[in-house]
Design an enzyme around this catalytic site. Sequence first.
Site, PDB file in Angstrom:
ATOM      1  N   LEU A 126       0.856  -1.187   0.000  1.00 38.00           N
ATOM      2  CA  LEU A 126       0.000   0.000   0.000  1.00 38.00           C
ATOM      3  C   LEU A 126       0.892   1.236   0.000  1.00 38.00           C
ATOM      4  CD1 LEU A 126      -2.898   1.142   0.182  1.00 38.00           C
ATOM      5  CD2 LEU A 126      -2.605   1.196   2.654  1.00 38.00           C
ATOM      6  N   HIS A 230       6.034   3.034  11.906  1.00 38.16           N
ATOM      7  CA  HIS A 230       6.631   4.233  11.324  1.00 38.16           C
ATOM      8  C   HIS A 230       5.565   5.320  11.246  1.00 38.16           C
ATOM      9  CE1 HIS A 230       8.567   6.800   8.283  1.00 38.16           C
ATOM     10  NE2 HIS A 230       9.699   6.155   8.544  1.00 38.16           N
TER      11      HIS A 230
END
Length: 338
Positions: A126, A230
């Site tokens: 993605l 992240h």
Amino acid sequence: MLVIRPIKASDLPQLLEMAVESGVGFTSLPVNEALLQRKIDHSVASFSKEVKQAGDQGYLMVAEDLSSGDIIGTSAIEAAVGMTAPFYNYHVGKVVHSSPTLGVYNLVETLTLSNDYTGVSELCTLFLREPYRSGHAGRLLSRCRFLLMAEHRNRFARTVIAEMRGVSDQDGRSPFWAWLEQHFFSVDFPTVDHLTGLGNKQFIAELMPKYPIYISLLSPQAQKVIGQVHEKTLPALKLLEKEGFHQNGYIDIFDAGPTVECPIEHIRSVRDCLRLQVEIGSPIDQAEYIVSNISVADFRAAVASISVSLKYHKAVLSHDVADALNVVAGDTVRVLSL
């Protein structure tokens, strides 16, 4: 209008550009033209193949801006991971060290190398280019996969997972990997990331510690990022959590990012999307939906303002939307409310 469709051979140059933009840690988009070409070829074969059950298929899709022809994002599903090469995770477990005689009771967390997710379906790859990270583009890229899964359940496993990108700095250094590198691998994180992206995973079996690792022995920096994502991955995680995905104690073996999972029948978008008949005209009392056709090889999905009649099981689409989805009056579509 943005339309999701299966990737094709002519998309290679733009896919390579996105691989460069994705940066270190995004292993499913390696900066390697030959490998990306193989991914495209494998996806084209998977979309065109008749399938009775999940196997070694990979469905790579792109988001195309129809007004410019630009490819602005990618989204993919691996039908069954670990079937041709081992699929590794660390499982976070617990060990008790206890001595009633001494009055000592210590609960210690461990990391154990695992292949527990072998055979499950994986949401992956993605990526959305920076200028488009607003509006509905991210939700379309993420959730269109669930409409494909809802319509073609036989192509996917009963459990679906997604590996979330873990914490690393601007130079691609992972605090978790730094500890593993020091004690076991002697190879830096960007190199490991590159090798994994190329499909070279033999070094994992050769060098990864075979016995459980005591988390308390890791550096404080490594311990801190276990199960953390992240910062650029946080929106994707939140989307999946709203769909019903949850952590179950598994993390990535390189950057310690969490793996989330959900039974396919419990995924909100799989459960809630509607199967309706197409009517073409001017939508009245319209609302925004993700709409897809029910094809495999010619899969299309987009965000569109349409009218939905639950009473008559119909979706009223404009001519432009119908053309973008390659459907005509009387066809069937899947619709999912935004």
